[in-house]
Design a protein around this motif. Sequence first.
Motif, PDB file in Angstrom:
ATOM      1  N   MET A  28       0.891  -1.067   0.083  1.00 20.49           N
ATOM      2  CA  MET A  28      -0.058   0.240   0.400  1.00 20.49           C
ATOM      3  C   MET A  28       1.025   1.012  -0.261  1.00 20.49           C
ATOM      4  O   MET A  28       0.823   2.203  -0.483  1.00 20.49           O
ATOM      5  N   PRO A  29       1.459   1.224   1.005  1.00 22.88           N
ATOM      6  CA  PRO A  29       2.571   1.839   0.545  1.00 22.88           C
ATOM      7  C   PRO A  29       3.335   2.650  -0.705  1.00 22.88           C
ATOM      8  O   PRO A  29       3.643   3.876  -1.724  1.00 22.88           O
TER       9      PRO A  29
ATOM     10  N   TYR B  16       0.734   4.467  -3.041  1.00 24.82           N
ATOM     11  CA  TYR B  16       0.661   6.371  -2.309  1.00 24.82           C
ATOM     12  C   TYR B  16       1.742   6.551  -3.088  1.00 24.82           C
ATOM     13  O   TYR B  16       1.482   7.686  -3.464  1.00 24.82           O
ATOM     14  N   GLU B  17       2.418   6.328  -2.720  1.00 27.50           N
ATOM     15  CA  GLU B  17       4.105   7.048  -4.269  1.00 27.50           C
ATOM     16  C   GLU B  17       3.680   6.491  -4.981  1.00 27.50           C
ATOM     17  O   GLU B  17       4.100   8.280  -5.753  1.00 27.50           O
TER      18      GLU B  17
ATOM     19  N   VAL C 171       0.907   7.356  -6.871  1.00 30.95           N
ATOM     20  CA  VAL C 171      -0.360   7.895  -7.725  1.00 30.95           C
ATOM     21  C   VAL C 171       0.462   9.760  -6.455  1.00 30.95           C
ATOM     22  O   VAL C 171       0.544  10.635  -7.574  1.00 30.95           O
ATOM     23  N   ASN C 172       1.109   9.774  -5.866  1.00 30.96           N
ATOM     24  CA  ASN C 172       1.430  11.006  -5.460  1.00 30.96           C
ATOM     25  C   ASN C 172       2.904  10.785  -6.120  1.00 30.96           C
ATOM     26  O   ASN C 172       2.863  12.756  -6.100  1.00 30.96           O
TER      27      ASN C 172
ATOM     28  N   PHE D  46      -8.205   2.927   0.398  1.00 32.70           N
ATOM     29  CA  PHE D  46      -7.406   3.483  -0.625  1.00 32.70           C
ATOM     30  C   PHE D  46      -8.011   4.063  -1.972  1.00 32.70           C
ATOM     31  O   PHE D  46      -7.880   5.225  -2.521  1.00 32.70           O
TER      32      PHE D  46
ATOM     33  N   TRP E 177      -9.984   7.139  -0.912  1.00 36.95           N
ATOM     34  CA  TRP E 177      -8.643   8.563  -0.671  1.00 36.95           C
ATOM     35  C   TRP E 177      -8.471   8.607  -2.063  1.00 36.95           C
ATOM     36  O   TRP E 177      -8.357  10.002  -3.266  1.00 36.95           O
ATOM     37  N   LEU E 178      -7.784   7.681  -3.097  1.00 36.41           N
ATOM     38  CA  LEU E 178      -8.705   8.641  -4.704  1.00 36.41           C
ATOM     39  C   LEU E 178      -8.768   8.977  -5.445  1.00 36.41           C
ATOM     40  O   LEU E 178      -8.683  10.040  -6.304  1.00 36.41           O
TER      41      LEU E 178
ATOM     42  N   SER F  62      -6.607  11.813  -3.427  1.00 34.06           N
ATOM     43  CA  SER F  62      -6.136  11.990  -4.238  1.00 34.06           C
ATOM     44  C   SER F  62      -5.219  13.312  -5.314  1.00 34.06           C
ATOM     45  O   SER F  62      -6.169  13.967  -6.038  1.00 34.06           O
TER      46      SER F  62
ATOM     47  N   LYS G 254      -8.025  13.340  -7.904  1.00 29.02           N
ATOM     48  CA  LYS G 254      -9.040  12.712  -7.701  1.00 29.02           C
ATOM     49  C   LYS G 254     -10.269  12.384  -9.042  1.00 29.02           C
ATOM     50  O   LYS G 254     -11.498  12.082  -8.974  1.00 29.02           O
TER      51      LYS G 254
END
Length: 460
Positions: free
Chosen positions: A200-201, A204-205, A207-208, A235, A238-239, A243, A246
């Motif tokens: 999961m990290p 997020y990495e 996408v960001n 997740f 959040w997207l 994000s 989004k």
Amino acid sequence: MMATVNSNDYLSTILISICITCALCYEPNWNSLDTRKNPEWYDEGKIGIFLHWGVYSVPGNMVWFWYYWKGQKLPEFVQFMKDHYPPNFQYADFAPQFRAEFFDADEWAKIFKDAGARYVVLTTKHHEGFTLWPSKYSFNWNAMSVGPKRDLVGEFSNAIKKSGLHLGLYHSLFEWFNPLYIKDKANNFNTQDFVTTKTMPELYELVNTYHPDYVWSDGVPSDSGNSSYWNAPEFVAWLYNESPVKQRVVTNDRWGIDTMCKHGGVLTCTDRYNPGKLKKRKWENAFTIDKKSWGFRRNAVLSDFMTMEEILYQVITTVSCGGNALIDAGPTPYGTIPPIFQERLKQLGSWLRMNGEGIYRTVPWVHQNDTVNPHVWYTVSKYSSVLVYAFLLEWPDNNIVKLGAPEPSNKTVVYLVGYPNPIPWKAGPNGGIQLTIPNIPLPQMPCMWAWAFRLIDLSN
């Protein structure tokens, strides 16, 4: 005299304020997440390119090579390694040979754009766990640390966006031989060490850092955990809510064994999914030009690759039934697209430049497959219901095409897309319409495969 404040009214005011601030707040559960509509760019684009590229490209056999060799210990793969590599050779030893020395992201983007694609999906990490970007969560097992010594995802992302295509990033949730995943599995997925510290990290990495338009999740075999184990609803929420992508991001359905073909933005269901009929949800047919593999194969022969007729059958039947076509090619470990894939994609682009009006920005018609001619499939313009397209997959010997589904009106006009003159027609004796195609000189034929007829002003 002081006014009193009702605590319930105050709480209601706060909640209303929050809802106004986030007009489309999705809760981290599938009932809520499934209410989100996919961005229009995805449905209107129809055509995507899929790329499976990683350390597995070096042995050039199967994307699942490592698992077949060391997991299932299939004799074919065990013997291959005995015949061609030293006794102490490990899968990690392939990584330095994954050099991507000829990789030119701009050249790739041009190939895909010329193919008529509207989006491209790259495997940033497959089940082997090797990341094509310098992930903080994949120490020494990434493309910056070993092999290319480059941020392949970064170069790819920049080129795809610069070309005007939509960026898709594939990410596998599970990894075959990661000790943390193996431990969670042994605990019946009641622990989440692998999820919280590794996979999961990474998501997020990704996408960001790269801001993809499409997050293509995978890696949920039948013996893996459900979406709650993967923290997938959180997740995806959040997207959609917070994000940096989004407003435009698309997701698929591979977030756990409980979500396949049920939940998420786009249903992929199974590999090479083509139901041949209209579905209630948006879906995608991910299929391979190489019939035997998703990735590069050194021992492939010509007959292993789909012909243009086979590719266009998948594209046309998929779009007719409301799906998108995601067409896979396997790059080489040295960073090129093999010529056979380039040729097929170039041919696809040529066909789409002529016939794309019946593919892009269309929706399913009242009929998908014709009622009397099994070789004909339909679409209709999303923005003009008077424009119906009939795709003919096999040319008739007598130049006469009988269609059972269309009902002509006295205003009906028929064109072969790419040919300037109207096509003569008459009403069928039992309904439908009969087209009589003139003898068109070969240089004036609009294309070599799968001909599109534009049917204007039908009565249905």
